[in-house]
Design a protein around this motif. Sequence first.
Motif, short mmCIF file in Angstrom:
data_model
loop_
_atom_site.label_atom_id
_atom_site.label_comp_id
_atom_site.label_asym_id
_atom_site.label_seq_id
_atom_site.Cartn_x
_atom_site.Cartn_y
_atom_site.Cartn_z
N PHE A 77 0.89 -1.25 0.01
CA PHE A 77 0.13 0.05 0.04
C PHE A 77 0.99 1.33 0.02
O PHE A 77 0.43 2.30 -0.69
N GLU A 90 1.33 4.99 -2.58
CA GLU A 90 1.39 6.43 -2.12
C GLU A 90 2.69 7.24 -2.66
O GLU A 90 2.71 8.28 -2.39
N ASN A 91 3.60 6.64 -2.94
CA ASN A 91 4.79 7.08 -3.26
C ASN A 91 5.25 6.97 -4.80
O ASN A 91 5.65 5.82 -5.37
N ASN A 100 -2.41 -7.46 -4.11
CA ASN A 100 -3.36 -6.18 -4.43
C ASN A 100 -2.85 -5.43 -5.46
O ASN A 100 -3.50 -4.60 -5.98
N LEU A 153 -1.91 5.69 15.98
CA LEU A 153 -1.92 4.98 14.78
C LEU A 153 -2.88 4.01 14.69
O LEU A 153 -3.25 3.12 15.40
N ASP A 154 -3.82 4.07 13.76
CA ASP A 154 -5.03 3.04 13.63
C ASP A 154 -4.53 1.88 12.97
O ASP A 154 -4.96 0.64 13.40
N SER A 155 -3.23 1.80 12.58
CA SER A 155 -2.76 0.47 11.90
C SER A 155 -1.33 0.58 12.10
O SER A 155 -0.43 1.00 11.43
N GLU A 204 0.86 -0.81 8.87
CA GLU A 204 0.80 0.04 7.94
C GLU A 204 1.47 1.23 8.09
O GLU A 204 2.22 1.98 7.34
N PHE A 205 1.64 1.91 9.46
CA PHE A 205 2.46 2.98 9.70
C PHE A 205 3.74 2.42 9.68
O PHE A 205 4.98 3.34 8.89
N SER A 258 5.17 2.29 6.14
CA SER A 258 5.32 3.82 5.74
C SER A 258 6.70 4.15 5.92
O SER A 258 7.18 4.90 4.95
N VAL A 259 6.94 4.09 6.95
CA VAL A 259 8.43 4.40 7.64
C VAL A 259 9.41 3.60 6.88
O VAL A 259 10.62 4.10 6.11
N ALA A 308 10.12 4.97 3.28
CA ALA A 308 10.78 6.20 3.18
C ALA A 308 12.14 5.88 3.26
O ALA A 308 12.88 6.64 2.77
N ARG A 352 14.07 4.51 0.25
CA ARG A 352 14.54 5.74 -0.59
C ARG A 352 15.74 6.00 -0.18
O ARG A 352 16.84 6.14 -1.09
#
Lengths: 326, 326
Positions: B17, B21-22, B42, B273-275, B278-279, B282-283, B286, B289
């Motif tokens: 996911f 977003e990136n 997915n 954090l809701d999830s 997933e958080f 996301s780190v 990043a 990269r």
Amino acid sequence: MKIGISGYGNLGRGVEFAVKENPDTELAAVFTRRNPETVKINTAGVPVLHVDDAKNWADKIDVMILCGGSATDLPVQTPEFAKYFNVVDSFDTHAKIPAHFEKVDRAAKDSGHTAIISVGWDPGLFSLARIYSNAILPDGKDYTFWGKGVSQGHSDAIRRIKGVKNAKQYTIPVESALEAVRAGKNPELTVRQKHTRECFVVLEEGADASKVENEIKTMPNYFDEYDTTVHFISEEELLKNHGGLAHGGFVIRSGNTGKNHEHNHIIEFNLKLDSNPEFTTSVLVAYARAACRLNKEGSTGCKTVFDIPPAYLSAKDGEYLRAHLL
Amino acid sequence: MKIGISGYGNLGRGVEFAVKENPDTELAAVFTRRNPETVKINTAGVPVLHVDDAKNWADKIDVMILCGGSATDLPVQTPEFAKYFNVVDSFDTHAKIPAHFEKVDRAAKDSGHTAIISVGWDPGLFSLARIYSNAILPDGKDYTFWGKGVSQGHSDAIRRIKGVKNAKQYTIPVESALEAVRAGKNPELTVRQKHTRECFVVLEEGADASKVENEIKTMPNYFDEYDTTVHFISEEELLKNHGGLAHGGFVIRSGNTGKNHEHNHIIEFNLKLDSNPEFTTSVLVAYARAACRLNKEGSTGCKTVFDIPPAYLSAKDGEYLRAHLL
């Protein structure tokens, strides 16, 4: 690490105190535009010299911390000092940072020095909160709230009004707006909905209070877009109750992830500071350590907090940091 | 930037996911220990392959994100994958980080790759909050609170008790302790004073509830030092009301500055954090990269979040960042 201080006001004194907290740093000299004999500092045995003598200290100082103001001092001083020293400044006029960066970068690269600009809490730590949280949650919204704290610029603006003898202005975040952001509601907030302004004003004898109050509340940019409260008080009360330098604020990013962006996350960074200048200078000294290290590695030119690995701020080595702080 | 995912559970799906977003990242392939034909992802058009095929993808993937567990997967996988790829992992067994670092560093240096370990929120963003605030306020005290959120380790420990069919354990920070810390009171807090534990337990048929409750509350390390509440519920209720993966926490440093250390400052970083997975992922994306960029610059070996300049996490260039986020 030998630290020089240029400018001995609230910031200069703050650097002096911060140096005492960091065993790997020592104060080498303080430079002032005033007559050095009139400046008394808090550290025994450290010379106070005229700023014109600074360049003679080029080989005796590892990092010069520039404690001037952003309006007129730093735009001139930082590029000039970068010819002779590694430097750190707290330049905080956000709109002019790109131009300041270019000038300082040229001077520092030409002379082989390392400069770190715009260090403090905003710009500085708040900028770090923004860059980390934006990189992690690309689908999100940023909120910055300041206060409760004294805004120097707004206090000055009131003092320039005819009939005002003295004034202090507090910027106060609106609690309900802060709560809506923290609840992940991603509100659209106008300027008025984010902060209120509270003013404590000492009038000159015979001044017209209602005229002054009206002039404050309708002042473009500074007050007209805010709900502003004005209190008239005596000079004694102002000095007694409003002499503090406390400040603080909040950076919050609210963002979403998931297959259908169904999960909300709130990243919040906040500060509550008894002394704005002493906290700012504590950040400056940590970044002075980084400037010194980067220069030893041959990394010259102008940097900001975005360019500095966090480990460079710490007096501890990588092995210690991984074992104790990771 | 071409991303590979190794391991397709909650973390692997989270990476998938986050990649969407990136815009500068794309998913190249997913690797699994299961039969790849049984794994549905997915993202259309992206191959799912057996993990044994991964090394054949060495030149088609810029960074491999390792989504295994810290107990047994990552100690083996991260050094092994670092032979073929730049890698990022979320290794979170704090006490074993130094040993993991050494093994991964050797593998990554030998093969010329860049590895970033222990990325996520704790270790990860909480570590960053600790290193920055410690460097800035050397005279101070750190506090970390977790929750409210599900602790996987504690839930597992309950499930291992005889008579327990299923269980979820929430770690909850004690509000009054948090308030005392935020007020700058620098309290000395015992384990019991910082967190409470709340357990939702489904019993096997015929199990003795009071015996299970006693076994939970007296379990060494996990529960004996805490005020623990145990609720017995049906499996339906557990699945319906306790299936979430929300988490969060607080890192607070309270420190002092000034001539006589008279000024207190509070630096707080908090997450809601809701999830959790997933958080965390996301780190990870990043930092993928950053791993890719560092490798292109020739900076190889093992790194942690302490070693990475914040700008390396962002898809934006320095000029943009200085103008908009500083």
